[in-house]
Design an enzyme around this catalytic site. Structure first.
Site, mmCIF file in Angstrom:
data_model
loop_
_atom_site.group_PDB
_atom_site.id
_atom_site.type_symbol
_atom_site.label_atom_id
_atom_site.label_comp_id
_atom_site.label_asym_id
_atom_site.label_seq_id
_atom_site.Cartn_x
_atom_site.Cartn_y
_atom_site.Cartn_z
ATOM 1 N N GLU A 259 -18.633 -5.078 26.979
ATOM 2 C CA GLU A 259 -18.070 -4.245 28.045
ATOM 3 C C GLU A 259 -17.080 -5.013 28.910
ATOM 4 O O GLU A 259 -17.210 -6.213 29.083
ATOM 5 C CB GLU A 259 -19.193 -3.799 28.993
ATOM 6 C CG GLU A 259 -20.244 -2.951 28.350
ATOM 7 C CD GLU A 259 -21.418 -2.688 29.287
ATOM 8 O OE1 GLU A 259 -21.248 -2.705 30.517
ATOM 9 O OE2 GLU A 259 -22.515 -2.460 28.764
ATOM 10 N N CYS B 19 -13.392 -7.395 35.011
ATOM 11 C CA CYS B 19 -14.639 -8.121 34.806
ATOM 12 C C CYS B 19 -14.846 -8.245 33.293
ATOM 13 O O CYS B 19 -14.916 -7.233 32.588
ATOM 14 C CB CYS B 19 -15.770 -7.340 35.471
ATOM 15 S SG CYS B 19 -17.383 -8.067 35.202
ATOM 16 N N CYS C 145 -27.181 -11.893 26.011
ATOM 17 C CA CYS C 145 -27.344 -13.099 26.839
ATOM 18 C C CYS C 145 -28.737 -13.649 26.615
ATOM 19 O O CYS C 145 -29.678 -12.892 26.392
ATOM 20 C CB CYS C 145 -27.151 -12.724 28.312
ATOM 21 S SG CYS C 145 -27.222 -14.125 29.440
ATOM 22 N N CYS D 174 -32.665 -13.120 32.861
ATOM 23 C CA CYS D 174 -32.869 -12.723 34.267
ATOM 24 C C CYS D 174 -33.563 -11.351 34.327
ATOM 25 O O CYS D 174 -33.193 -10.424 33.599
ATOM 26 C CB CYS D 174 -31.547 -12.679 35.023
ATOM 27 S SG CYS D 174 -30.710 -14.279 35.061
ATOM 28 N N CYS E 202 -31.490 -7.971 34.952
ATOM 29 C CA CYS E 202 -30.194 -7.791 34.304
ATOM 30 C C CYS E 202 -30.298 -7.051 32.964
ATOM 31 O O CYS E 202 -31.081 -7.424 32.102
ATOM 32 C CB CYS E 202 -29.543 -9.149 34.102
ATOM 33 S SG CYS E 202 -27.900 -9.040 33.388
ATOM 34 N N ASN F 190 -28.411 -3.124 41.370
ATOM 35 C CA ASN F 190 -28.222 -1.924 40.557
ATOM 36 C C ASN F 190 -29.531 -1.634 39.848
ATOM 37 O O ASN F 190 -30.110 -2.523 39.221
ATOM 38 C CB ASN F 190 -27.138 -2.169 39.499
ATOM 39 C CG ASN F 190 -25.760 -2.034 40.101
ATOM 40 O OD1 ASN F 190 -25.422 -1.014 40.681
ATOM 41 N ND2 ASN F 190 -24.984 -3.093 39.976
ATOM 42 N N CYS G 17 -22.984 -4.512 34.824
ATOM 43 C CA CYS G 17 -23.377 -5.443 33.780
ATOM 44 C C CYS G 17 -24.317 -4.980 32.660
ATOM 45 O O CYS G 17 -25.525 -4.893 32.852
ATOM 46 C CB CYS G 17 -24.052 -6.599 34.513
ATOM 47 S SG CYS G 17 -23.684 -8.139 33.788
HETATM 48 N N1 SAH Z 1 -24.308 -14.878 33.531
HETATM 49 C C1 SAH Z 1 -23.463 -14.948 34.672
HETATM 50 C C2 SAH Z 1 -22.448 -13.831 34.787
HETATM 51 C C3 SAH Z 1 -22.876 -12.428 34.442
HETATM 52 S S1 SAH Z 1 -23.735 -11.432 35.569
HETATM 53 C C4 SAH Z 1 -24.297 -15.055 35.918
HETATM 54 O O1 SAH Z 1 -25.502 -15.039 35.828
HETATM 55 O O2 SAH Z 1 -23.736 -15.231 36.975
HETATM 56 C C5 SAH Z 1 -22.732 -11.127 36.961
HETATM 57 C C6 SAH Z 1 -23.561 -10.981 38.233
HETATM 58 O O3 SAH Z 1 -24.276 -9.730 38.250
HETATM 59 C C7 SAH Z 1 -24.594 -12.066 38.387
HETATM 60 O O4 SAH Z 1 -24.624 -12.517 39.705
HETATM 61 C C8 SAH Z 1 -25.864 -11.325 38.025
HETATM 62 O O5 SAH Z 1 -26.980 -11.985 38.508
HETATM 63 C C9 SAH Z 1 -25.610 -9.971 38.647
HETATM 64 N N2 SAH Z 1 -26.464 -8.898 38.165
HETATM 65 C C10 SAH Z 1 -26.995 -8.710 36.952
HETATM 66 N N3 SAH Z 1 -27.758 -7.594 36.927
HETATM 67 C C11 SAH Z 1 -27.682 -7.058 38.162
HETATM 68 C C12 SAH Z 1 -28.258 -5.898 38.761
HETATM 69 N N4 SAH Z 1 -29.066 -5.082 38.087
HETATM 70 N N5 SAH Z 1 -27.949 -5.650 40.050
HETATM 71 C C13 SAH Z 1 -27.130 -6.478 40.751
HETATM 72 N N6 SAH Z 1 -26.577 -7.581 40.229
HETATM 73 C C14 SAH Z 1 -26.847 -7.882 38.955
#
Ligand code: SAH
Length: 346
Positions: A90, A103, A110, A114, A117, A288, A329
């Site tokens: 995406e 973005c 990945c 996390c 995510c 989110n 994301c």
């Molecule tokens: N892997 C990298 C970049 C991708 S995620 C990282 O971890 O930074 C981009 C951002 O979106 C990161 O800060 C991630 O933690 C955040 N993110 C992922 N899922 C999310 C969600 N459900 N709500 C808010 N932020 C989220």
């Protein structure tokens, strides 16, 4: 087959020389590639013989738009691209006053795990090639007609887990004959891979490093982000301090606010303590809601922000764009995998 678009300028020069062509041909090819040609025959200023040779030896990557969503609220555009091997990634184009920002994804899936995510649910499928990172920008710009001036590496994947590719991408996107996007217009977001952050520091790039922190204490951060189990918050901040010293670039800390998990006053205080003297900036992100996750958005974003600010931390709350589309994301890819029956909700 040679992936021309993934080559550095030096490699492309060498390749063109090997074919017995003059050096200016490399520049012409480079310009065409970055303008988003879909066939070698579109490279009309090359000789027919050279075009035929390239057709035989090289691939020209062209992602297919599998889905496109446009927000009625703010014009945010989300692309789901299908790559040559059928995998999907995406990108999101956001329309800010300071310029259109894309973005980009760096990996298919990945492996960082996390908890909040959507991108990590099915694990890592594979890393992207430099051409596949560039293509997201080139073809989003071509399709939308919007000139894109800023890049955030915050899509699917962990950019520093695909280090060499991301560096190459940065070099390519920076090129005057290509997209010509300056480092100061690029942000790279990482979950905090300290060895790679140290390595990145040695390049002294003028990009903005964003560190996804999400919690100032080990217990909470390890719960949200498995990467913390081996490194820990203290080591991460030490690494960030060093990065700032070496590059002179302030770090931006991402902090997704999760209800009852990382939004307590004591966590704001601890975060402020960690940031003392670092000039770090905090970006609070309203979480989110990801369908598969029990974590819910915090209701204390404003209080948390005030508390940080009272302790001298500069802090912003991320504005939500594309609220009516699956703009965050990994969500669109996830939804498509589910709908196609390739994955089930676990
Ligand atoms: N892997 C990298 C970049 C991708 S995620 C990282 O971890 O930074 C981009 C951002 O979106 C990161 O800060 C991630 O933690 C955040 N993110 C992922 N899922 C999310 C969600 N459900 N709500 C808010 N932020 C989220």
């Amino acid at each position: 087959m040679t992936d021309l678009k993934s080559m550095t300028r030096a490699e492309l020069d060498a390749y063109v020389a090997e074919l017995g062509e003059p050096k200016f041909r490399a520049k012409q090819v480079f310009q065409w590639l970055h303008r988003g040609v879909e066939q070698f025959d579109e490279m009309t200023n090359l000789s027919k013989a050279l075009r035929e040779r390239l057709k035989q030896d090289c691939v020209l990557t062209v992602p297919v738009i599998e889905q496109k969503q446009v927000s009625k609220l703010d014009g945010t555009i989300k692309y789901l691209w299908k790559l040559a091997d059928g995998n999907c990634i995406e990108s999101v184009v956001m329309r800010y006053k300071h310029g259109n920002t894309i973005c980009l994804s760096s990996e298919v899936g990945c492996r960082m795990g996390c908890a909040f995510c959507a991108s990590t649910i099915g694990g890592l499928i594979r890393r992207l090639q430099p051409s596949e990172m560039l293509d997201q920008l080139i073809f989003a710009q071509k399709d939308s007609g919007l000139p894109i001036s800023n890049i955030v590496l915050m899509g699917i994947g962990e950019p520093l887990d695909n280090f060499e590719t991301v560096l190459r991408f940065l070099e390519l996107v920076n090129d005057l004959d290509g997209l010509n996007i300056g480092m100061r217009h690029i942000s790279l977001s990482t979950c905090g891979l300290v060895d790679e952050i140290d390595k990145l520091a040695t390049y002294q790039l003028q990009l903005t490093l964003s560190v996804s922190l999400h919690a100032p204490d080990d217990e909470t951060r390890s719960r949200l982000m498995p990467v913390n189990r081996s490194v820990g918050v203290a080591r991460l901040f030490e690494c960030c301090r060093h990065y700032f010293e070496v590059t002179g670039r302030r770090i931006s800390y991402e902090y997704a606010m999760v209800d009852g998990v990382n939004d307590h006053d004591w966590q704001a205080d601890l975060l402020a303590d960690h940031l003392k003297g670092t000039q770090g900036h905090v970006n609070l992100i309203p979480l989110n809601d990801v369908r598969e996750s029990p974590l819910k958005p915090s209701r204390r974003v404003a209080q948390f922000q005030q508390r940080l600010e009272r302790r001298g931390v500069t802090c912003t709350v991320r504005r939500k764009l594309g609220g009516d589309i699956d703009a965050s994301c990994g969500q669109l890819r996830r939804k498509t995998l589910l709908a196609s029956g390739k994955e089930s909700i676990s």
